[in-house]
Design a protein around this motif. Structure first.
Motif, mmCIF file in Angstrom:
data_model
loop_
_atom_site.group_PDB
_atom_site.id
_atom_site.type_symbol
_atom_site.label_atom_id
_atom_site.label_comp_id
_atom_site.label_asym_id
_atom_site.label_seq_id
_atom_site.Cartn_x
_atom_site.Cartn_y
_atom_site.Cartn_z
ATOM 1 N N UNK A 175 0.829 -1.210 0.000
ATOM 2 C CA UNK A 175 0.000 0.000 0.000
ATOM 3 C C UNK A 175 0.863 1.259 0.000
ATOM 4 N N UNK A 176 1.993 1.207 0.700
ATOM 5 C CA UNK A 176 2.878 2.373 0.779
ATOM 6 C C UNK A 176 3.438 2.772 -0.577
ATOM 7 N N UNK A 177 3.408 1.864 -1.545
ATOM 8 C CA UNK A 177 3.896 2.153 -2.885
ATOM 9 C C UNK A 177 2.881 2.933 -3.717
ATOM 10 N N UNK A 178 1.666 3.053 -3.215
ATOM 11 C CA UNK A 178 0.581 3.682 -3.963
ATOM 12 C C UNK A 178 0.408 5.149 -3.575
ATOM 13 N N UNK A 179 -0.166 5.947 -4.480
ATOM 14 C CA UNK A 179 -0.504 7.330 -4.130
ATOM 15 C C UNK A 179 -1.535 7.362 -2.992
ATOM 16 N N UNK A 180 -1.547 8.456 -2.252
ATOM 17 C CA UNK A 180 -2.448 8.576 -1.096
ATOM 18 C C UNK A 180 -3.913 8.322 -1.455
ATOM 19 N N UNK A 181 -4.364 8.848 -2.570
ATOM 20 C CA UNK A 181 -5.762 8.675 -2.981
ATOM 21 C C UNK A 181 -6.114 7.214 -3.209
ATOM 22 N N UNK A 182 -5.214 6.491 -3.831
ATOM 23 C CA UNK A 182 -5.447 5.060 -4.077
ATOM 24 C C UNK A 182 -5.444 4.294 -2.765
ATOM 25 N N UNK A 183 -4.532 4.640 -1.859
ATOM 26 C CA UNK A 183 -4.492 3.976 -0.546
ATOM 27 C C UNK A 183 -5.812 4.173 0.188
ATOM 28 N N UNK A 184 -6.291 5.411 0.162
ATOM 29 C CA UNK A 184 -7.543 5.730 0.864
ATOM 30 C C UNK A 184 -8.700 4.930 0.282
ATOM 31 N N UNK A 185 -8.774 4.867 -1.032
ATOM 32 C CA UNK A 185 -9.862 4.152 -1.686
ATOM 33 C C UNK A 185 -9.816 2.659 -1.329
ATOM 34 N N UNK A 186 -8.635 2.062 -1.330
ATOM 35 C CA UNK A 186 -8.505 0.633 -1.012
ATOM 36 C C UNK A 186 -8.824 0.369 0.460
ATOM 37 N N UNK A 187 -8.354 1.260 1.351
ATOM 38 C CA UNK A 187 -8.679 1.095 2.779
ATOM 39 C C UNK A 187 -10.189 1.149 3.004
ATOM 40 N N UNK A 188 -10.856 2.100 2.346
ATOM 41 C CA UNK A 188 -12.304 2.230 2.495
ATOM 42 C C UNK A 188 -13.026 1.002 1.941
ATOM 43 N N UNK A 189 -12.567 0.521 0.802
ATOM 44 C CA UNK A 189 -13.185 -0.661 0.209
ATOM 45 C C UNK A 189 -12.990 -1.881 1.127
ATOM 46 N N UNK A 190 -11.793 -2.029 1.681
ATOM 47 C CA UNK A 190 -11.518 -3.126 2.604
ATOM 48 C C UNK A 190 -12.386 -3.040 3.854
ATOM 49 N N UNK A 191 -12.528 -1.837 4.399
ATOM 50 C CA UNK A 191 -13.367 -1.647 5.589
ATOM 51 C C UNK A 191 -14.817 -1.990 5.278
ATOM 52 N N UNK A 192 -15.287 -1.620 4.089
ATOM 53 C CA UNK A 192 -16.653 -1.936 3.682
ATOM 54 C C UNK A 192 -16.843 -3.453 3.563
ATOM 55 N N UNK A 193 -15.853 -4.138 3.003
ATOM 56 C CA UNK A 193 -15.914 -5.593 2.885
ATOM 57 C C UNK A 193 -16.002 -6.228 4.268
ATOM 58 N N UNK A 194 -15.184 -5.764 5.206
ATOM 59 C CA UNK A 194 -15.212 -6.318 6.561
ATOM 60 C C UNK A 194 -16.555 -6.038 7.233
ATOM 61 N N UNK A 195 -17.089 -4.835 7.068
ATOM 62 C CA UNK A 195 -18.375 -4.477 7.642
ATOM 63 C C UNK A 195 -19.479 -5.396 7.104
ATOM 64 N N UNK A 196 -19.490 -5.590 5.788
ATOM 65 C CA UNK A 196 -20.514 -6.441 5.170
ATOM 66 C C UNK A 196 -20.382 -7.892 5.623
#
Length: 167
Positions: free
Chosen positions: A30-51
């Motif tokens: 994740x650290x290799x990615x731009x901040x915007x991409x990191x944020x989007x992936x973190x949010x998507x992962x959190x949504x997956x865990x929530x669901x």
């Protein structure tokens, strides 16, 4: 395209990584990615865990934190254009919680069979349901699917394995 997926180890070589190692790898990638991409992936992962946590049966039989981490691994591997559904399909049979499955089987055994199990059987309800829960967990790990009919089939197999006697 928000990001280019960082290079990723193939699935065969990382199949026995611990959850801690997986998280470390994900953070590093994740650290290799731009901040915007990191944020989007973190949010998507959190949504997956929530669901995952929101699905009562599935969350008992699977480790939702593991599902989230594995989802992020695959998102990083396949990139942003891979559909969420395709990634989730690939994960549907992973991250089984052996303890959760055993506990689910154990509780279900008490509700289904209860004291009627003891007719002609010297084992206590506790002994029978412990066997039942462990066998259910074993069978679920072999073929994980939270489909109702599949679960019922596994209950039957667990009952047979534990030599349920009903007269």
């Amino acid at each position: 395209c928000l990001f280019t997926a960082p290079s990723f180890a193939d699935d065969e070589s990382d199949s026995d990584l611990t959850m801690e190692d997986r998280i470390t790898n994900v953070v590093s990638l994740m650290e290799q990615l731009p901040d915007g991409a990191q944020k989007k992936i973190r949010e998507e992962g959190a949504d997956i865990q929530y669901r995952c946590n929101d699905k009562d049966l599935y969350s008992q039989l699977h480790n939702c934190e593991c599902i989230m981490v594995r989802f992020i691994e695959l998102r990083l591997k396949y990139g942003p254009d891979e559909s969420r559904d395709n990634i989730l399909d690939e994960l549907s049979k992973t991250c089984v919680s052996s303890e959760g499955a055993a506990g689910y089987g154990y509780q279900k055994c008490h509700r289904i069979y209860g004291s009627s199990q003891n007719d002609g059987d010297e084992r206590t309800e506790e002994e029978f349901c412990s066997c039942f829960g462990n066998k259910f967990s074993k069978f679920y790990q072999e073929v994980p699917s939270s489909d109702y009919f599949h679960i019922e089939k596994l209950f039957t197999l667990a009952r047979q394995e534990c030599n349920f006697i009903r007269r």
